[in-house]
Design a protein around this motif. Structure first.
Motif, PDB file in Angstrom:
ATOM      1  N   VAL A   1       0.834  -1.210   0.000  1.00 25.78           N
ATOM      2  CA  VAL A   1       0.000   0.000   0.000  1.00 25.78           C
ATOM      3  C   VAL A   1       0.869   1.259   0.000  1.00 25.78           C
ATOM      4  CG1 VAL A   1      -2.079  -1.052   0.937  1.00 25.78           C
ATOM      5  CG2 VAL A   1      -0.374  -0.166   2.544  1.00 25.78           C
TER       6      VAL A   1
ATOM      7  N   TRP B   1       0.853   0.020  11.655  1.00 32.69           N
ATOM      8  CA  TRP B   1      -0.530  -0.097  11.222  1.00 32.69           C
ATOM      9  C   TRP B   1      -1.421  -0.409  12.429  1.00 32.69           C
ATOM     10  CZ3 TRP B   1       0.412  -3.975   6.594  1.00 32.69           C
ATOM     11  CH2 TRP B   1       1.191  -3.323   5.626  1.00 32.69           C
TER      12      TRP B   1
ATOM     13  N   ALA C   1      -1.552   2.901   8.222  1.00 32.00           N
ATOM     14  CA  ALA C   1      -2.631   2.176   7.540  1.00 32.00           C
ATOM     15  C   ALA C   1      -3.629   1.693   8.593  1.00 32.00           C
ATOM     16  CB  ALA C   1      -2.080   0.997   6.741  1.00 32.00           C
TER      17      ALA C   1
ATOM     18  N   ARG D   1     -14.101   4.091   5.568  1.00 34.32           N
ATOM     19  CA  ARG D   1     -13.309   4.549   4.431  1.00 34.32           C
ATOM     20  C   ARG D   1     -13.321   6.078   4.373  1.00 34.32           C
ATOM     21  NH1 ARG D   1      -9.100   3.755   1.316  1.00 34.32           N
ATOM     22  NH2 ARG D   1      -8.725   5.318   2.930  1.00 34.32           N
TER      23      ARG D   1
ATOM     24  N   PRO E   1      -4.176   4.550   3.740  1.00 34.72           N
ATOM     25  CA  PRO E   1      -4.465   3.224   3.188  1.00 34.72           C
ATOM     26  C   PRO E   1      -5.421   2.429   4.071  1.00 34.72           C
ATOM     27  CG  PRO E   1      -2.116   3.700   3.075  1.00 34.72           C
ATOM     28  CD  PRO E   1      -2.727   4.781   3.906  1.00 34.72           C
TER      29      PRO E   1
ATOM     30  N   ILE F   1      -7.037  -1.369   4.655  1.00 35.86           N
ATOM     31  CA  ILE F   1      -6.857  -2.796   4.397  1.00 35.86           C
ATOM     32  C   ILE F   1      -8.018  -3.537   5.032  1.00 35.86           C
ATOM     33  CG2 ILE F   1      -5.300  -4.768   4.718  1.00 35.86           C
ATOM     34  CD1 ILE F   1      -3.136  -2.471   5.407  1.00 35.86           C
TER      35      ILE F   1
ATOM     36  N   ASP G   1      -7.665  -0.334  -0.237  1.00 38.42           N
ATOM     37  CA  ASP G   1      -6.371  -0.396  -0.916  1.00 38.42           C
ATOM     38  C   ASP G   1      -5.805  -1.817  -0.969  1.00 38.42           C
ATOM     39  OD1 ASP G   1      -5.593   2.612  -1.282  1.00 38.42           O
ATOM     40  OD2 ASP G   1      -6.406   2.444   0.739  1.00 38.42           O
ATOM     41  N   ALA G   2      -6.192  -2.654  -0.014  1.00 34.97           N
ATOM     42  CA  ALA G   2      -5.704  -4.037   0.018  1.00 34.97           C
ATOM     43  C   ALA G   2      -6.702  -4.900   0.763  1.00 34.97           C
ATOM     44  CB  ALA G   2      -4.327  -4.115   0.688  1.00 34.97           C
TER      45      ALA G   2
ATOM     46  N   ILE H   1      -6.747  -4.128  -6.806  1.00 34.60           N
ATOM     47  CA  ILE H   1      -6.522  -3.997  -5.375  1.00 34.60           C
ATOM     48  C   ILE H   1      -5.391  -4.959  -5.004  1.00 34.60           C
ATOM     49  CG2 ILE H   1      -8.184  -5.811  -4.716  1.00 34.60           C
ATOM     50  CD1 ILE H   1      -9.040  -4.058  -2.357  1.00 34.60           C
ATOM     51  N   GLU H   2      -4.594  -4.614  -4.006  1.00 33.36           N
ATOM     52  CA  GLU H   2      -3.553  -5.522  -3.557  1.00 33.36           C
ATOM     53  C   GLU H   2      -4.196  -6.684  -2.787  1.00 33.36           C
ATOM     54  OE1 GLU H   2      -0.268  -3.747  -1.472  1.00 33.36           O
ATOM     55  OE2 GLU H   2      -0.087  -2.101  -2.927  1.00 33.36           O
TER      56      GLU H   2
END
Length: 379
Positions: A66, A126, A152, A242, A248, A250, A269-270, A302-303
């Motif tokens: 990310v 994170w 994140a 969001r 980011p 996840i 993002d992931a 997306i990751e």
């Protein structure tokens, strides 16, 4: 000094040093533990294609997750009660991750608070969010993560209700442990752990106790979780998170392609393909077996990461070959932390790096991003 060559060495030392109730919390799954077993077993069905006469120097596992640089495609997973596996456990793990150059994820259910970890470290970490029924408290958790500049936010979706975890019930798992005769005898046999706990001020759930309204006694963790986590959590709620979080985002706990598509639609993002380490729905498919269909569904929009069953650097390469951008490790983190604290976590990361780099060389690659599905055969 014990020679630490592989994860199994750290696990043996972990079992000697950490009280049994916290070992049980780490090692067990839910119900019959079928999914827990298959998480690791299904990795063994993935075989490498060995290639020779290739230019193998220099090699690098560096990647970005990310948008954040990492020395290898691995992050330390959010694990509750790390501070009960080793004194100041979350701080020790975060320091090791910072030194090595991989992300550390702090659990909502940590012993050391968001602020305590931030004070003890330099690199942003994170934060993993469990959504509470008390939405004001949930919003405050996100605000606290923002205030210390967490890089994140990871929202876990597969624990609205708690799985049937027999080991935790049998062990009467609490944080801190109740001072019963069996617990006192167990702690007396583990002086290193006991002395560490006596020295630290972090012995309760630092993000929750004293912060959430009406939460004073969390001794019965299972009952508290069942009463506090939001069973009505839905995609509209995730959209609000969001909007509230401008970094980011996840989302963890995805096992189906349509849920992965929903994460793409709301702007995550992931995603982390995960069955919560086999601790929630027993009989769910292993993460590694689900990974290819999730990757096929969302492509590069997306990751896609995964966790569950990763026990070596070779497993990192297997997951990359099947489409994962990165892996998260939970139990290996616990083994390493309980065995040797910060030094143990750093050594575990070294071992995983060495194993992944060597495996990458044997299959004919110098860069982690060049690995593809053609590098493995799935039995």
């Amino acid at each position: 000094m014990t020679l630490i060559c592989e994860l199994a060495d750290l696990r043996r030392l972990y079992h000697r040093r950490v009280p049994k109730m916290f070992q049980g919390y780490c090692e067990s799954g839910s119900w019959s533990q079928q999914t827990l077993a298959e998480n690791t077993e299904d990795f063994r069905a993935i075989h490498f294609r060995q290639r020779v006469a290739r230019d193998l120097a220099p090699r690098s596992l560096k990647t970005s997750l990310v948008g954040i640089e990492a020395q290898m495609p691995l992050a330390l997973a959010p694990v509750g009660l790390l501070g009960m596996q080793h004194a100041d456990g979350e701080i020790e793990a975060a320091k090791a991750a910072e030194r090595f150059g991989v992300p550390f994820t702090l659990s909502t259910m940590s012993i050391c608070s968001i602020e305590a970890v931030a004070e003890a470290t330099q690199a942003p970490f994170w934060f993993q969010l469990y959504v509470q029924r008390d939405r004001d408290f949930t919003r405050k958790l996100i605000a606290r993560a923002k205030a210390v500049e967490c890089s994140a936010l990871m929202v876990t979706l597969d624990l609205q209700i708690i799985g049937k975890r027999h080991a935790d019930h049998r062990n009467g798992m609490t944080a801190p442990p109740r001072l019963t005769l069996p617990n006192l005898l167990d702690m007396a046999r583990r002086p290193r752990w006991t002395l560490g706990m006596l020295r630290t001020r972090h012995r309760q759930f630092g993000n929750i106790q004293g912060c959430a309204a009406g939460v004073e006694d969390m001794n019965d963790l299972m009952k508290w979780t069942a009463g506090s986590f939001d069973q009505k959590l839905n995609w509209d709620d995730i959209k609000l998170f969001r909007d509230q979080w401008d970094g980011p985002l996840i989302i963890k706990g995805i096992l189906e392609a349509d849920d992965a598509e929903a994460c793409v639609a709301l702007g995550a993002d992931a995603i982390v393909v995960s069955n919560h380490g086999g601790r929630q729905l027993d009989g769910a498919r292993s993460s590694i077996s689900v990974l290819p269909e999730v990757v096929a569904a969302v492509g590069d929009r997306i990751e896609v990461w995964m966790d569950g069953g990763v026990r070596s650097g070779q497993d990192i390469i297997r997951a990359r070959a099947l489409g994962a951008k990165a892996v998260l490790v939970g139990r290996p983190l616990v083994y390493a932390l309980g065995a040797l604290g910060e030094a143990g976590v750093y050594r575990m990361l070294e071992i995983f790096y060495e194993e992944a780099e060597l495996t990458m060389a044997f299959i004919g690659h110098r860069e982690i991003d060049s690995i593809t599905r053609d590098d493995v055969v799935v039995r």
